[in-house]
Design a protein around this motif. Structure first.
Motif, PDB file in Angstrom:
ATOM      1  N   LYS A   1       0.845  -1.195   0.000  1.00 45.24           N
ATOM      2  CA  LYS A   1       0.000   0.000   0.000  1.00 45.24           C
ATOM      3  C   LYS A   1       0.881   1.246   0.000  1.00 45.24           C
ATOM      4  O   LYS A   1       2.067   1.181   0.370  1.00 45.24           O
ATOM      5  CB  LYS A   1      -0.935   0.002   1.201  1.00 45.24           C
ATOM      6  N   PRO A   2       0.329   2.397  -0.407  1.00 43.90           N
ATOM      7  CA  PRO A   2       1.142   3.618  -0.478  1.00 43.90           C
ATOM      8  C   PRO A   2       1.592   4.094   0.902  1.00 43.90           C
ATOM      9  O   PRO A   2       0.968   3.780   1.924  1.00 43.90           O
ATOM     10  CB  PRO A   2       0.191   4.640  -1.123  1.00 43.90           C
ATOM     11  N   VAL A   3       2.655   4.848   0.901  1.00 44.69           N
ATOM     12  CA  VAL A   3       3.117   5.498   2.130  1.00 44.69           C
ATOM     13  C   VAL A   3       2.101   6.560   2.532  1.00 44.69           C
ATOM     14  O   VAL A   3       1.616   7.328   1.693  1.00 44.69           O
ATOM     15  CB  VAL A   3       4.502   6.136   1.911  1.00 44.69           C
ATOM     16  N   VAL A   4       1.771   6.609   3.812  1.00 46.17           N
ATOM     17  CA  VAL A   4       0.828   7.593   4.342  1.00 46.17           C
ATOM     18  C   VAL A   4       1.559   8.510   5.306  1.00 46.17           C
ATOM     19  O   VAL A   4       2.343   8.051   6.141  1.00 46.17           O
ATOM     20  CB  VAL A   4      -0.362   6.908   5.056  1.00 46.17           C
ATOM     21  N   PHE A   5       1.314   9.804   5.198  1.00 49.05           N
ATOM     22  CA  PHE A   5       1.977  10.796   6.041  1.00 49.05           C
ATOM     23  C   PHE A   5       1.043  11.230   7.174  1.00 49.05           C
ATOM     24  O   PHE A   5      -0.136  11.509   6.952  1.00 49.05           O
ATOM     25  CB  PHE A   5       2.385  12.014   5.209  1.00 49.05           C
ATOM     26  N   ARG A   6       1.576  11.275   8.375  1.00 51.86           N
ATOM     27  CA  ARG A   6       0.803  11.722   9.525  1.00 51.86           C
ATOM     28  C   ARG A   6       0.464  13.209   9.392  1.00 51.86           C
ATOM     29  O   ARG A   6       1.273  13.976   8.867  1.00 51.86           O
ATOM     30  CB  ARG A   6       1.586  11.502  10.813  1.00 51.86           C
ATOM     31  N   PRO A   7      -0.689  13.647   9.901  1.00 51.36           N
ATOM     32  CA  PRO A   7      -1.066  15.065   9.778  1.00 51.36           C
ATOM     33  C   PRO A   7      -0.055  16.012  10.393  1.00 51.36           C
ATOM     34  O   PRO A   7       0.137  17.130   9.909  1.00 51.36           O
ATOM     35  CB  PRO A   7      -2.409  15.138  10.516  1.00 51.36           C
ATOM     36  N   GLU A   8       0.643  15.568  11.458  1.00 53.00           N
ATOM     37  CA  GLU A   8       1.613  16.446  12.121  1.00 53.00           C
ATOM     38  C   GLU A   8       3.050  16.131  11.725  1.00 53.00           C
ATOM     39  O   GLU A   8       3.997  16.576  12.383  1.00 53.00           O
ATOM     40  CB  GLU A   8       1.473  16.340  13.647  1.00 53.00           C
ATOM     41  N   GLY A   9       3.235  15.370  10.633  1.00 51.44           N
ATOM     42  CA  GLY A   9       4.584  15.041  10.175  1.00 51.44           C
ATOM     43  C   GLY A   9       5.366  16.264   9.733  1.00 51.44           C
ATOM     44  O   GLY A   9       4.799  17.305   9.372  1.00 51.44           O
ATOM     45  N   ALA A  10       6.683  16.147   9.750  1.00 56.82           N
ATOM     46  CA  ALA A  10       7.554  17.286   9.449  1.00 56.82           C
ATOM     47  C   ALA A  10       7.413  17.727   7.990  1.00 56.82           C
ATOM     48  O   ALA A  10       7.233  16.894   7.093  1.00 56.82           O
ATOM     49  CB  ALA A  10       9.005  16.924   9.742  1.00 56.82           C
ATOM     50  N   GLN A  11       7.508  19.033   7.785  1.00 57.82           N
ATOM     51  CA  GLN A  11       7.457  19.604   6.442  1.00 57.82           C
ATOM     52  C   GLN A  11       8.695  20.460   6.221  1.00 57.82           C
ATOM     53  O   GLN A  11       8.987  21.349   7.020  1.00 57.82           O
ATOM     54  CB  GLN A  11       6.199  20.461   6.265  1.00 57.82           C
ATOM     55  N   PRO A  12       9.464  20.205   5.145  1.00 57.75           N
ATOM     56  CA  PRO A  12      10.678  21.002   4.902  1.00 57.75           C
ATOM     57  C   PRO A  12      10.364  22.407   4.401  1.00 57.75           C
ATOM     58  O   PRO A  12       9.413  22.611   3.651  1.00 57.75           O
ATOM     59  CB  PRO A  12      11.420  20.177   3.844  1.00 57.75           C
ATOM     60  N   TYR A  13      11.201  23.351   4.819  1.00 59.23           N
ATOM     61  CA  TYR A  13      11.129  24.751   4.397  1.00 59.23           C
ATOM     62  C   TYR A  13      12.506  25.171   3.907  1.00 59.23           C
ATOM     63  O   TYR A  13      13.525  24.834   4.529  1.00 59.23           O
ATOM     64  CB  TYR A  13      10.736  25.648   5.570  1.00 59.23           C
ATOM     65  N   ASP A  14      12.544  25.933   2.806  1.00 61.43           N
ATOM     66  CA  ASP A  14      13.809  26.508   2.364  1.00 61.43           C
ATOM     67  C   ASP A  14      13.821  27.999   2.694  1.00 61.43           C
ATOM     68  O   ASP A  14      12.889  28.531   3.308  1.00 61.43           O
ATOM     69  CB  ASP A  14      14.043  26.251   0.875  1.00 61.43           C
ATOM     70  N   ASP A  15      14.879  28.688   2.280  1.00 58.14           N
ATOM     71  CA  ASP A  15      15.043  30.089   2.661  1.00 58.14           C
ATOM     72  C   ASP A  15      14.045  31.016   1.970  1.00 58.14           C
ATOM     73  O   ASP A  15      13.909  32.171   2.381  1.00 58.14           O
ATOM     74  CB  ASP A  15      16.473  30.549   2.349  1.00 58.14           C
ATOM     75  N   ARG A  16      13.362  30.535   0.946  1.00 59.35           N
ATOM     76  CA  ARG A  16      12.314  31.356   0.339  1.00 59.35           C
ATOM     77  C   ARG A  16      11.027  31.322   1.160  1.00 59.35           C
ATOM     78  O   ARG A  16      10.196  32.215   1.034  1.00 59.35           O
ATOM     79  CB  ARG A  16      12.021  30.866  -1.087  1.00 59.35           C
ATOM     80  N   MET A  17      10.866  30.281   1.940  1.00 57.11           N
ATOM     81  CA  MET A  17       9.644  30.115   2.730  1.00 57.11           C
ATOM     82  C   MET A  17       9.841  30.443   4.208  1.00 57.11           C
ATOM     83  O   MET A  17       8.863  30.569   4.945  1.00 57.11           O
ATOM     84  CB  MET A  17       9.158  28.663   2.607  1.00 57.11           C
ATOM     85  N   LEU A  18      11.082  30.560   4.621  1.00 50.67           N
ATOM     86  CA  LEU A  18      11.381  30.742   6.038  1.00 50.67           C
ATOM     87  C   LEU A  18      12.596  31.641   6.185  1.00 50.67           C
ATOM     88  O   LEU A  18      13.627  31.407   5.551  1.00 50.67           O
ATOM     89  CB  LEU A  18      11.656  29.379   6.697  1.00 50.67           C
TER      90      LEU A  18
END
Length: 412
Positions: A104-121
């Motif tokens: 089955k496909p990989v499922v991501f938790r709602p509170e899982g980590a999200q990457p940000y780069d310097d344009r977003m942060l």
């Protein structure tokens, strides 16, 4: 070398709501991208982007950078899954655990980590605030807290992406830092052998013992408390269980950090390298009685080995991993190997020369001798994927590598 500095965010309720909505949207989008990737059998970033990029932006309202990070995060998850399958970390092909991971496909938790780069942060380290992108617009002046050492590391060495995550109602940013490491000591005067264990967390060839009895007592008490609360199964019991989540892991991590810091500092002060056992595969090989399984499963030996490795790299201390076979049975004085040499968990008595010593100290001396011999022979510099420790009921430690040892520390 890359290090991750974790800082805690202190958002207002409005800012926390915006961060939560963003994290849930990004992870929901990642799960959808994962379903597309699984259905099409397409796990490459640029190829998958053609099928998902426009939909991710329009359906979840993500910006261009966030949409690209969502797709890349999904591809990275499948890359990690393939690596775990290849390494046997998810069981043998055809096993229930293996099928559950592949069917089955990989499922991501709602509170899982999200990457940000310097344009977003963007970081304002002197003011201890960040400006961060959300699905509701840019949120500015989000306060964070960190120690003086973390602030200095962020100001000097932060480079690359940062991960936003939520854990037990708290918000964190994991910032990647490119920290310079000291030149490697290529001419150590000797090695500090370290034997890792459960009763004694670490024992050095100098005779220093870091006992684990207090930690094991705490773990036993925590397991008993969790069992009672789970059996009670009331709302208040569930709240207490949630509050105590990861408490044991945090305590063990703190102890491992302190031990690793002390070991590396001692080796650096005396101009020595550090010798550890390369004991990969303990979970798959060792069979234990039921009362021992919980204690063995909670033994964080791999984490301690990784801490020693990266702290050694930063200090320029060479770390060598040696073959662990018979380090518990061999006499450190005469080299005689006999199962009967291991009188008990605590004591070693050689049947040939009569040498008597603490069993873990005898093992650490054997580890030190093997590392020194390998270093003088010029062993290849190869890092094990993760240093693991194996200790069977007979006292024999079985290595699984073809070579006698692997030098250098694992990548971070």
């Amino acid at each position: 070398m890359k290090l991750v500095v974790q800082v805690r965010l202190l958002p207002t309720p409005e800012q926390a709501a915006a961060l939560e909505a963003t994290l849930h949207a990004c992870n929901e989008a990642s799960s959808w991208v994962s379903e597309v990737a699984f259905a099409r059998g397409e796990f490459k970033n640029f190829a998958l982007r053609r099928h998902t990029y426009d939909t991710v932006k329009s359906r979840w309202g993500l910006g261009a950078q966030a949409a690209q990070h969502v797709i890349k995060k999904t591809c990275d998850a499948y890359t990690t899954l393939r690596a775990n399958l290849k390494a046997g970390n998810l069981g043998r092909p055809g096993s229930k655990r293996y099928r559950r991971a592949t069917e089955k496909p990989v499922v991501f938790r709602p509170e899982g980590a999200q990457p940000y780069d310097d344009r977003m942060l963007s970081w304002q380290v002197p003011g201890r605030t960040v400006s961060i992108w959300t699905t509701g617009g840019r949120v500015k002046s989000v306060a964070f807290t960190a120690s003086a050492e973390q602030l200095a590391t962020l100001a000097l060495y932060r480079k690359g992406e940062s991960d936003l995550l939520e854990r037990d109602g708290m918000w964190f940013l994991n910032a990647t830092c490119e920290v310079p490491q000291a030149p490697l000591n290529t001419e150590p005067v000797d090695f500090l052998g370290i034997d890792l264990g459960i009763v004694n967390i670490a024992t050095t060839s100098d005779g220093e013992i870091m006992a684990g009895r207090e930690l094991n007592r705490i773990r036993t008490r925590e397991r008993g408390l969790r069992k009672k609360l789970q059996k009670k199964n009331t709302p208040s019991a569930k709240r207490r269980l949630k509050k105590r989540r990861r408490k044991e892991a945090r305590r063990a991590k703190d102890i491992n950090h302190k031990i690793a810091k002390h070991m590396v500092a001692e080796a650096e002060r005396t101009g020595r390298g550090i010798a550890l056992e390369d004991l990969t595969g303990i979970r798959e090989r060792v069979r234990l009685r039921k009362p021992q399984r919980a204690t063995h499963a909670s033994w964080s030996f791999a984490q301690l080995g990784q801490f020693i490795a990266y702290k050694g790299r930063r200090a320029g201390v060479p770390v060598v991993h040696v073959d662990p076979a018979y380090t518990s049975r061999a006499c450190a004085e005469c080299g005689h190997i006999d199962k009967a040499n291991r009188v008990s968990q605590a004591w070693f008595a050689c049947r040939s020369c009569g040498f008597v010593d603490h069993a873990d100290r005898n093992s650490s001396r054997n580890i030190r001798a093997r590392a020194w011999e390998l270093w003088r022979r010029g062993a290849p510099s190869t890092a094990p994927a993760s240093p693991r420790t194996s200790r069977g009921g007979t006292g024999r430690k079985r290595g699984i590598t073809a070579s006698d040892a692997r030098c250098a520390s694992p990548a971070l």
